[in-house]
Design an enzyme around this catalytic site. Structure first.
Site, PDB file in Angstrom:
ATOM      1  CE1 TYR A 141      -3.515  -2.557   0.449  1.00 19.07           C
ATOM      2  CE2 TYR A 141      -4.590  -0.718   1.527  1.00 19.07           C
ATOM      3  CZ  TYR A 141      -4.657  -1.958   0.946  1.00 19.07           C
ATOM      4  OH  TYR A 141      -5.865  -2.594   0.862  1.00 19.07           O
ATOM      5  CE  LYS A 190       2.887 -17.141  -3.866  1.00 17.57           C
ATOM      6  NZ  LYS A 190       1.992 -18.321  -3.957  1.00 17.57           N
ATOM      7  CG  ASP A 222      -0.682 -19.761  -2.388  1.00 17.28           C
ATOM      8  OD1 ASP A 222      -0.060 -19.753  -1.311  1.00 17.28           O
ATOM      9  OD2 ASP A 222      -0.241 -20.316  -3.420  1.00 17.28           O
ATOM     10  CG  ASP A 246      -7.740  -4.907   1.989  1.00 17.27           C
ATOM     11  OD1 ASP A 246      -8.664  -4.594   2.749  1.00 17.27           O
ATOM     12  OD2 ASP A 246      -7.782  -4.739   0.749  1.00 17.27           O
ATOM     13  CG  ASP A 250     -13.079  -7.721   2.395  1.00 19.80           C
ATOM     14  OD1 ASP A 250     -12.724  -7.012   3.359  1.00 19.80           O
ATOM     15  OD2 ASP A 250     -13.740  -7.278   1.430  1.00 19.80           O
TER      16      ASP A 250
HETATM   17  C1  IPM Z   1     -10.082  -1.747   4.662  1.00 18.20           C
HETATM   18  C2  IPM Z   1     -10.456  -1.096   3.364  1.00 18.20           C
HETATM   19  C3  IPM Z   1      -9.387  -0.063   3.012  1.00 18.20           C
HETATM   20  C4  IPM Z   1      -8.064  -0.792   2.937  1.00 18.20           C
HETATM   21  C5  IPM Z   1      -9.687   0.704   1.715  1.00 18.20           C
HETATM   22  C6  IPM Z   1     -10.980   1.461   1.790  1.00 18.20           C
HETATM   23  C7  IPM Z   1      -8.550   1.620   1.332  1.00 18.20           C
HETATM   24  O1  IPM Z   1     -10.603  -2.052   2.367  1.00 18.20           O
HETATM   25  O2  IPM Z   1      -9.952  -1.037   5.682  1.00 18.20           O
HETATM   26  O3  IPM Z   1      -9.940  -2.959   4.688  1.00 18.20           O
HETATM   27  O4  IPM Z   1      -7.775  -1.441   1.936  1.00 18.20           O
HETATM   28  O5  IPM Z   1      -7.303  -0.708   3.911  1.00 18.20           O
HETATM   29 MG    MG Z   2     -10.546  -4.028   3.060  1.00 24.49          MG
END
Ligand code: IPM
Ligand code: MG
Length: 354
Positions: A141, A190, A222, A246, A250
């Site tokens: 990032y 990785k 992975d 990140d 999710d």
């Molecule tokens: C999170 C979000 C953020 C990230 C985005 C909105 C930049 O996806 O907090 O997980 O990737 O950190």
């Molecule tokens: Mg996120």
């Protein structure tokens, strides 16, 4: 006095943050606590009103507060702006960096009442309790980015950079958390491909002798994605690079039934930042449909971590569990036979239980 900077942000942020504030105010009443709240603009909302997604006064407010409660930022109407003015790259990432928040704690916990809301089998996810420690101010990032024209189009660059101290500090935190939990750290990388991952692995392994009670394992990212879906209960604390974290969180959120359930705490600096892991959900915004529980649970993390109010934090978490046990659900976790409620009603129900 304890001061909380309140940054609702964009989209559903404006609806879910007020629910968390209601809950903190109920905590004030019940436990005789007192907080000072101050609101500020961030993200697209700040760009529209002030011309920048992270106005100086917002950053200044965060720096002089004890904690920051954030909703979400971003939306389609700001996606075409120059990158430095976009809500994500112009506000959220710089805010995390400016506050020195190098570790993002994302607890993945399945409320027993929601085990059937997951798309995975009940026995795979019931009682799941993982703590993901996502490195937050380095990695892919924050490395150098470039876009340069070449004959055939463009040459684009993103870089994944880490220094030894950056890896050390976040890994230490993961070991310390594991000591207080079930004593296992999974470091996700990785290393079969990336130089940065090979160093990450070496540094994490180098710390292990300082934590003899903690078992350390290394896992490729992975494989980790697969293991999270196959047998998530094998994990206790996970520590990983910014973007790996990140993506994996999710994925892990879906184990809990909905991304609308996952809170987070970003720590490492004097001021910590609390925000749900989900985004601004423009499609749900303004409709009283969003699930405020991730933000309410983020507020509970704030009470626990910044203000050392364990009893208060637990009371909020128990109130959420009771509301779920009584069958109330927002749309994202709705199931046959349950009672669907909106954002505000969900906030009110949590307060009533408190
Ligand atoms: C999170 C979000 C953020 C990230 C985005 C909105 C930049 O996806 O907090 O997980 O990737 O950190
Ligand atoms: Mg996120």
């Amino acid at each position: 006095m304890a001061k909380i900077a309140v940054l609702p942000g964009d989209g559903i942020g404006a609806e879910i943050v007020p629910q968390a504030l209601k809950v903190i105010k109920a905590v004030e009443k019940k436990f005789g606590r007192h907080f000072e709240f101050e609101k500020a603009l961030i993200g697209g909302a700040a760009y529209d009103q002030k011309g920048h997604p992270l106005p100086e006064e917002t950053l200044a407010l965060c720096k002089k507060s004890d904690a920051v409660l954030l909703g979400a930022v971003g939306g389609p109407q700001w996606e075409k702006l120059p990158v430095e003015l976009r809500p994500e790259l112009g506000a959220l990432l710089p805010l995390r960096k400016e506050l020195g928040l190098y570790a993002n704690l994302r607890p993945v916990r399945v409320f027993p009442q929601l085990a059937d809301a997951s798309t995975l089998k009940n026995e795979v996810v019931s009682n799941l309790d993982i703590m993901v420690v996502r490195e937050l101010t380095g990695g892919l990032y924050f490395g150098e980015k470039k876009k340069e024209a070449i004959d055939e189009g463009f040459r684009v660059v993103d870089t994944l950079v880490y220094t030894t101290p950056e890896i050390k500090r976040v890994a230490k935190l993961a070991f310390e958390l594991a000591q207080k939990r079930r004593g296992k750290v999974t470091s996700v990388d990785k290393a079969n491909v990336l130089e940065s991952s090979r160093h990450w692995r070496e540094v994490v392994a180098g710390l292990a002798p300082e934590y003899p009670q903690v078992e350390l394992e290394h896992m490729y990212v992975d494989n980790c994605a697969m293991q999270l879906v196959r047998a998530p209960k094998q994990f206790d604390v996970m520590v990983t690079e910014n973007m790996f974290g990140d993506i994996l969180t999710d994925l892990a959120a879906q184990l809990t039934g909905s991304i609308g359930m996952l809170p987070s705490a970003s720590v490492g600096g004097r001021v910590a930042l609390y925000e749900p892991i989900h985004g601004s959900a423009p499609d749900l915004a303004g409709k009283n449909l969003a699930n405020p529980l991730a933000t309410i649970l983020s507020a509970a993390m704030m009470l626990r971590i910044t203000f050392n109010m364990e009893e208060e934090a637990r009371a909020v978490e128990e109130a959420v569990a009771k509301v779920l046990a009584k069958g109330y659900r927002t749309g994202d976790i709705m199931q046959p036979g349950m009672k669907q409620v909106g954002t505000e009603e969900m906030g009110d129900l949590v307060i009533n239980e408190l």
